[in-house]
Motif scaffolding. Structure first.
Motif, PDB file in Angstrom:
ATOM      1  N   ARG A  29       0.848  -1.189   0.000  1.00  0.00           N
ATOM      2  CA  ARG A  29       0.000   0.000   0.000  1.00  0.00           C
ATOM      3  C   ARG A  29       0.887   1.243   0.000  1.00  0.00           C
ATOM      4  NH1 ARG A  29      -0.896   4.894   3.244  1.00  0.00           N
ATOM      5  NH2 ARG A  29      -2.670   5.805   2.128  1.00  0.00           N
TER       6      ARG A  29
ATOM      7  N   ALA B 287      -7.446   1.523   3.100  1.00  0.00           N
ATOM      8  CA  ALA B 287      -6.246   0.709   3.283  1.00  0.00           C
ATOM      9  C   ALA B 287      -6.491  -0.531   4.135  1.00  0.00           C
ATOM     10  CB  ALA B 287      -5.135   1.550   3.893  1.00  0.00           C
ATOM     11  N   MET B 288      -7.268  -0.413   5.210  1.00  0.00           N
ATOM     12  CA  MET B 288      -7.487  -1.550   6.099  1.00  0.00           C
ATOM     13  C   MET B 288      -8.152  -2.700   5.358  1.00  0.00           C
ATOM     14  SD  MET B 288      -6.841  -2.661   9.058  1.00  0.00           S
ATOM     15  CE  MET B 288      -7.366  -3.740  10.390  1.00  0.00           C
TER      16      MET B 288
ATOM     17  N   LEU C 274      -5.639  -4.453   3.218  1.00  0.00           N
ATOM     18  CA  LEU C 274      -4.746  -5.300   4.010  1.00  0.00           C
ATOM     19  C   LEU C 274      -5.451  -6.587   4.429  1.00  0.00           C
ATOM     20  CD1 LEU C 274      -3.241  -2.451   6.214  1.00  0.00           C
ATOM     21  CD2 LEU C 274      -1.890  -3.962   4.731  1.00  0.00           C
ATOM     22  N   GLN C 275      -6.672  -6.481   4.866  1.00  0.00           N
ATOM     23  CA  GLN C 275      -7.405  -7.644   5.369  1.00  0.00           C
ATOM     24  C   GLN C 275      -7.769  -8.638   4.279  1.00  0.00           C
ATOM     25  OE1 GLN C 275     -10.565  -5.436   7.334  1.00  0.00           O
ATOM     26  NE2 GLN C 275      -9.702  -5.870   9.358  1.00  0.00           N
TER      27      GLN C 275
ATOM     28  N   ASN D  54       4.104   3.188   7.287  1.00  0.00           N
ATOM     29  CA  ASN D  54       3.548   4.293   8.045  1.00  0.00           C
ATOM     30  C   ASN D  54       4.273   4.355   9.381  1.00  0.00           C
ATOM     31  OD1 ASN D  54       1.681   6.443   8.878  1.00  0.00           O
ATOM     32  ND2 ASN D  54       0.366   5.615   7.259  1.00  0.00           N
TER      33      ASN D  54
ATOM     34  N   THR E 161      -0.072   3.425  12.663  1.00  0.00           N
ATOM     35  CA  THR E 161      -0.320   1.991  12.555  1.00  0.00           C
ATOM     36  C   THR E 161      -1.251   1.504  13.658  1.00  0.00           C
ATOM     37  OG1 THR E 161       1.822   1.613  11.501  1.00  0.00           O
ATOM     38  CG2 THR E 161       0.790  -0.278  12.555  1.00  0.00           C
TER      39      THR E 161
ATOM     40  N   TRP F 139      -4.180  -0.664  11.815  1.00  0.00           N
ATOM     41  CA  TRP F 139      -3.550  -1.440  10.754  1.00  0.00           C
ATOM     42  C   TRP F 139      -2.676  -2.563  11.319  1.00  0.00           C
ATOM     43  CZ3 TRP F 139      -1.572   2.631   6.608  1.00  0.00           C
ATOM     44  CH2 TRP F 139      -2.687   3.317   6.095  1.00  0.00           C
TER      45      TRP F 139
END
Length: 341
Positions: free
Chosen positions: A183, A209-210, A213-214, A223, A228, A233
């Protein structure tokens, strides 16, 4: 049959469930009393979540304005991207749809591209140099650029030093990022930095973004430890490598027309003292830096502090991004910064 993984998973769930309350208490304490009717309400937007030093700083601003005007002027802050991601809200602020904004210089660079010079990899040797340059060396330069774009600079603070969170292991060399989707913030300074480090950058807004990621759309991110944890995150990674490859300043600004429409006494209350406000914000962020790093272990995340030789290799690999930047955006701000380093 006994499930040997259950205690670890239970501990991790307990940590995650309790983290929001713990972080909120540590950062900001209790919310202020509800403001009464106001003649002027100024909307401020930020993606910084509740429970961060940034929310404490904006609470301080709200209180100062409320008390100084006897409630005549109200600052209403929308935290956690409630009004949209950084790029969309800074655009709305420029157009006057939002009175004020606080966020990263990378987002400001979506409007003033040269601002991204501040986030080039391994630009500042340490925080003291960064503070001196921002507060004393290039302040007038930044103010002129912001004014031309329609903004009034209120103060500088920081997001801090960006490092790398992953779901696949530590990043000790560029080889560890080969073939990985990471990301990235949307400005090409960040995308070029990822490419120089061997990764495939995926420009994704903070507000999305979350999920990325998931769902495995990306394998990690860069970051600060602060963001974070504040954005949760950390729940999507197993390793965090302290590369500290990009110092990321942040700023609070206002729409210039809105600013000019305010009485002088209100302007003074909102702005405060530039250097004192900037120092306050940084102090709050830096005071919890080590505690946040320590929290990774409590969350079941392994941490690696990059060695001097690893950092030198990363700096060498990313150095060409400086020339790519100046070739595209010019050298004015870059030279103003680097002549003091």
């Amino acid at each position: 049959m006994t499930d040997t993984k259950k205690p670890l998973e239970t501990n991790r769930r307990n940590f995650i469930a309790g983290s929001a309350a713990a972080v909120s208490t540590f950062f900001i304490g209790r919310p202020k009393a509800h403001a009464g009717d106001a003649e002027i309400t100024l909307k401020f937007a930020t993606v910084a979540p509740s429970g961060t030093p940034w929310s404490k700083h904006t609470s301080r601003l709200k209180k100062r304005v409320k008390e100084g005007t006897d409630g005549r002027v109200r600052v209403k802050v929308y935290l956690g991207g409630a009004l949209g991601d950084e790029n969309s809200t800074i655009s709305r602020c420029r157009k006057g749809g939002i009175a004020g904004w606080a966020g990263t210089t990378a987002a400001l660079a979506s409007i003033i591209p040269e601002f991204a010079a501040l986030e080039l990899p391994y630009l500042f040797p340490n925080a003291s140099v960064a503070d001196d340059i921002l507060d004393n060396r290039v302040t007038a330069h930044l103010e002129r650029m912001l004014k031309k774009a329609g903004f009034k600079l209120l103060f500088c603070s920081e997001n801090g030093d960006r490092s790398i969170g992953t779901n696949f292991g530590f990043v000790k060399s560029t080889a560890d990022l080969r073939g990985k989707k990471m990301r990235s913030q949307q400005h090409d300074v960040h995308q070029n930095t990822w490419r120089a480090l061997g990764a495939s950058p995926q420009p994704i807004p903070v507000t999305e973004a979350m999920t990325a990621l998931q769902t495995g759309v990306v394998d990690g991110f860069d970051n600060t430890p602060l963001f974070t944890f504040a954005a949760s995150w950390f729940q999507a990674i197993t390793h965090f490598t302290l590369t500290r490859h990009s110092y990321q300043p942040a700023m609070a600004v206002m729409n210039l027309d809105v600013w000019n429409s305010l009485p002088a006494d209100v302007q003074e209350l909102i702005a405060g003292d530039f250097k004192k406000e900037s120092a306050y914000g940084r102090k709050k962020v830096r005071a919890i830096k080590q505690q946040l790093i320590d929290n990774f272990s409590a969350a079941g995340i392994q941490v690696h502090k990059s060695t001097a030789s690893e950092l030198a290799a990363f700096a060498k690999a990313t150095k060409p991004t400086h020339k790519k930047f100046t070739d595209k955006y010019g050298t004015s701000l870059y030279k103003a910064i680097t002549k003091h380093i």
